[in-house]
Design an enzyme around this catalytic site. Structure first.
Site, PDB file in Angstrom:
ATOM      1  N   ARG A 165       9.355 -57.763 -22.130  1.00 43.08           N
ATOM      2  CA  ARG A 165       7.942 -57.882 -22.539  1.00 43.08           C
ATOM      3  C   ARG A 165       7.411 -59.155 -21.901  1.00 43.08           C
ATOM      4  O   ARG A 165       7.922 -60.253 -22.177  1.00 43.08           O
ATOM      5  CB  ARG A 165       7.836 -57.944 -24.062  1.00 43.08           C
ATOM      6  N   HIS A 203       1.519 -50.530 -21.233  1.00 37.56           N
ATOM      7  CA  HIS A 203       2.453 -50.457 -22.366  1.00 37.56           C
ATOM      8  C   HIS A 203       2.962 -49.010 -22.406  1.00 37.56           C
ATOM      9  O   HIS A 203       2.605 -48.231 -23.287  1.00 37.56           O
ATOM     10  CB  HIS A 203       1.720 -50.835 -23.654  1.00 37.56           C
ATOM     11  N   GLN A 221       4.661 -47.341 -25.509  1.00 35.19           N
ATOM     12  CA  GLN A 221       3.697 -47.016 -26.566  1.00 35.19           C
ATOM     13  C   GLN A 221       3.008 -45.688 -26.255  1.00 35.19           C
ATOM     14  O   GLN A 221       2.870 -44.820 -27.117  1.00 35.19           O
ATOM     15  CB  GLN A 221       2.650 -48.137 -26.659  1.00 35.19           C
ATOM     16  N   ASP A 273      -7.408 -50.265 -30.315  1.00 31.94           N
ATOM     17  CA  ASP A 273      -6.394 -51.323 -30.206  1.00 31.94           C
ATOM     18  C   ASP A 273      -7.112 -52.637 -30.535  1.00 31.94           C
ATOM     19  O   ASP A 273      -8.350 -52.685 -30.603  1.00 31.94           O
ATOM     20  CB  ASP A 273      -5.786 -51.341 -28.794  1.00 31.94           C
ATOM     21  N   CYS A 319      -1.820 -48.583 -31.970  1.00 37.67           N
ATOM     22  CA  CYS A 319      -0.429 -48.973 -31.715  1.00 37.67           C
ATOM     23  C   CYS A 319       0.085 -49.979 -32.731  1.00 37.67           C
ATOM     24  O   CYS A 319       1.290 -50.135 -32.884  1.00 37.67           O
ATOM     25  CB  CYS A 319      -0.306 -49.517 -30.302  1.00 37.67           C
TER      26      CYS A 319
HETATM   27  N1   CP Z   1       2.822 -51.583 -30.861  1.00 37.30           N
HETATM   28  C1   CP Z   1       3.623 -52.588 -30.492  1.00 37.30           C
HETATM   29  O1   CP Z   1       4.076 -52.690 -29.343  1.00 37.30           O
HETATM   30  O2   CP Z   1       3.921 -53.456 -31.505  1.00 37.30           O
HETATM   31  P1   CP Z   1       4.680 -54.846 -31.361  1.00 37.30           P
HETATM   32  O3   CP Z   1       3.814 -55.750 -30.540  1.00 37.30           O
HETATM   33  O4   CP Z   1       4.853 -55.337 -32.773  1.00 37.30           O
HETATM   34  O5   CP Z   1       5.991 -54.605 -30.680  1.00 37.30           O
HETATM   35  N1  NVA Z   2      -3.005 -54.706 -26.426  1.00 39.67           N
HETATM   36  C1  NVA Z   2      -2.130 -55.334 -27.374  1.00 39.67           C
HETATM   37  C2  NVA Z   2      -1.009 -54.408 -27.736  1.00 39.67           C
HETATM   38  C3  NVA Z   2      -0.080 -54.940 -28.773  1.00 39.67           C
HETATM   39  C4  NVA Z   2       1.070 -54.023 -29.060  1.00 39.67           C
HETATM   40  C5  NVA Z   2      -1.601 -56.638 -26.810  1.00 39.67           C
HETATM   41  O1  NVA Z   2      -1.266 -56.681 -25.616  1.00 39.67           O
HETATM   42  O2  NVA Z   2      -1.541 -57.630 -27.546  1.00 39.67           O
END
Ligand code: CP
Ligand code: NVA
Length: 316
Positions: free
Chosen positions: A105, A132, A135, A226, A265
């Site tokens: 990540r 992502h 997701q 989101d 998500c």
């Molecule tokens: N939806 C998602 O990726 O959640 P987290 O950021 O908690 O992993």
């Molecule tokens: N768009 C959000 C998704 C979190 C799972 C972010 O990048 O923070």
């Protein structure tokens, strides 16, 4: 080499996504019926390199590989210092000399590409600034479940809020790969990345970008939101102001089909991008969606390692 990895949802073909979904369905049913899964990834080691916080992604990958007989090693944002304490390329060479999978990540998608170019193990995008994809896989799988395993072709997905967003990008690509229509309702200046839109259009899908959230949602089958402020975004106050008309509330949901579902998500900010009435209401499937991260990613990991094994056998 990059073919071994899963950095974008388009790193799988539509046919391969369906293979992942069918195996995820079997894994979910096996887990629910017997309380466990066959140890298909026995003794496999998965390293998780995270530059940002996480609940669902960390949890689902860690529990997922344990349920398949493997083992996860998690490195928190402070520990590795990708590209700072050490080059991402060096990290990839070291980690993949010992581990079977890398789940990362990151802030910048280029960090993932550098990891992938230097890794002997498949690298999985656990969220970058661009996409992502894990997701989006779980989201499409959830829609398939809700629609009782019917074809997804022709369904309309409407995303409302920040278009230039990792989740939006992966959903747009994934939706058109499934022959769905994708609409994005965002304010000017927050539309989807042009390269992502061009890539999505190359699949022949119908994509609409509009400033009007009502136009986006009209008669949609799926409404998605989101956070307005993603991890790494610095312009929080500007965003909260610009996105205010893009809140998914009961009035906006009422423009979608009567049996439309609401997806997010998570983490969600009630009273901002979505009202409590919608996210905690009967049309919301957000917790089914979150749980499906587990089942779909288990299937993805098995699929990626099986493909790598096939490539190795073919090359010998
Ligand atoms: N939806 C998602 O990726 O959640 P987290 O950021 O908690 O992993
Ligand atoms: N768009 C959000 C998704 C979190 C799972 C972010 O990048 O923070």
């Amino acid at each position: 080499m990059i073919k071994e990895h899963f950095l974008s949802i388009t790193d799988l073909s539509a046919k391969e996504i369906w293979q992942v979904f069918h195996m995820a369905k079997e894994l979910k049913e096996e887990l629910k019926s017997f309380g466990g899964n066959a140890p298909l990834l026995k003794d496999k080691n998965m390293v998780m390199l995270f530059e940002k916080p996480s609940l669902r992604t960390k949890l689902s990958f860690d529990i997922g590989i344990s349920q398949l007989g493997g083992h996860a090693i998690y490195f928190s944002p402070q520990e590795v210092g990708l590209g700072q304490r050490e080059l991402a390329a060096d990290v990839a060479k070291v980690v993949s000399s010992m581990a079977d999978l890398i789940v990362a990540r990151v802030y910048s998608h280029t960090t993932l590409e550098e990891l992938a170019q230097n890794s002997r193990a498949p690298v999985v995008n656990a969220l970058s600034d661009l996409e992502h994809p894990c997701q989006a896989l779980a989201d499409l799988f959830t829609i398939w479940e809700v629609k009782r395993y019917q074809d997804l072709s022709g369904l309309v997905m409407a995303y409302v809020g920040d278009g230039e967003n990792n989740v939006t990008h992966s959903l747009c690509l994934g939706a058109v790969m499934m022959n769905m229509e994708f609409r994005c309702g965002s304010p000017e200046g927050f539309w989807m990345n042009g390269q992502i839109v061009s890539k999505a259009e190359s699949f022949g899908g119908k994509i609409t970008e509009t400033k009007d959230p009502q136009e986006a949602v009209a008669h949609a089958d799926i409404v998605v939101a989101d956070t307005w402020v993603s991890m790494g975004d610095t312009d929080e106050e500007v965003r909260k102001e610009r996105f205010r008309p893009y809140q998914v509330n009961a009035a906006l949901m009422s423009l979608a089909k009567p049996d439309a579902i609401f997806m997010h998500c998570l983490p969600a900010y009630r009273g901002k991008e979505v009202t409590a009435e919608v996210i905690d209401g009967p049309q919301s499937v957000v917790f089914q969606e979150a749980e499906n991260r587990l089942h779909v990613q288990k299937s993805l990991l098995i699929w990626l390692l099986s493909r790598q094994l096939k490539h190795k056998l073919n090359n010998n």
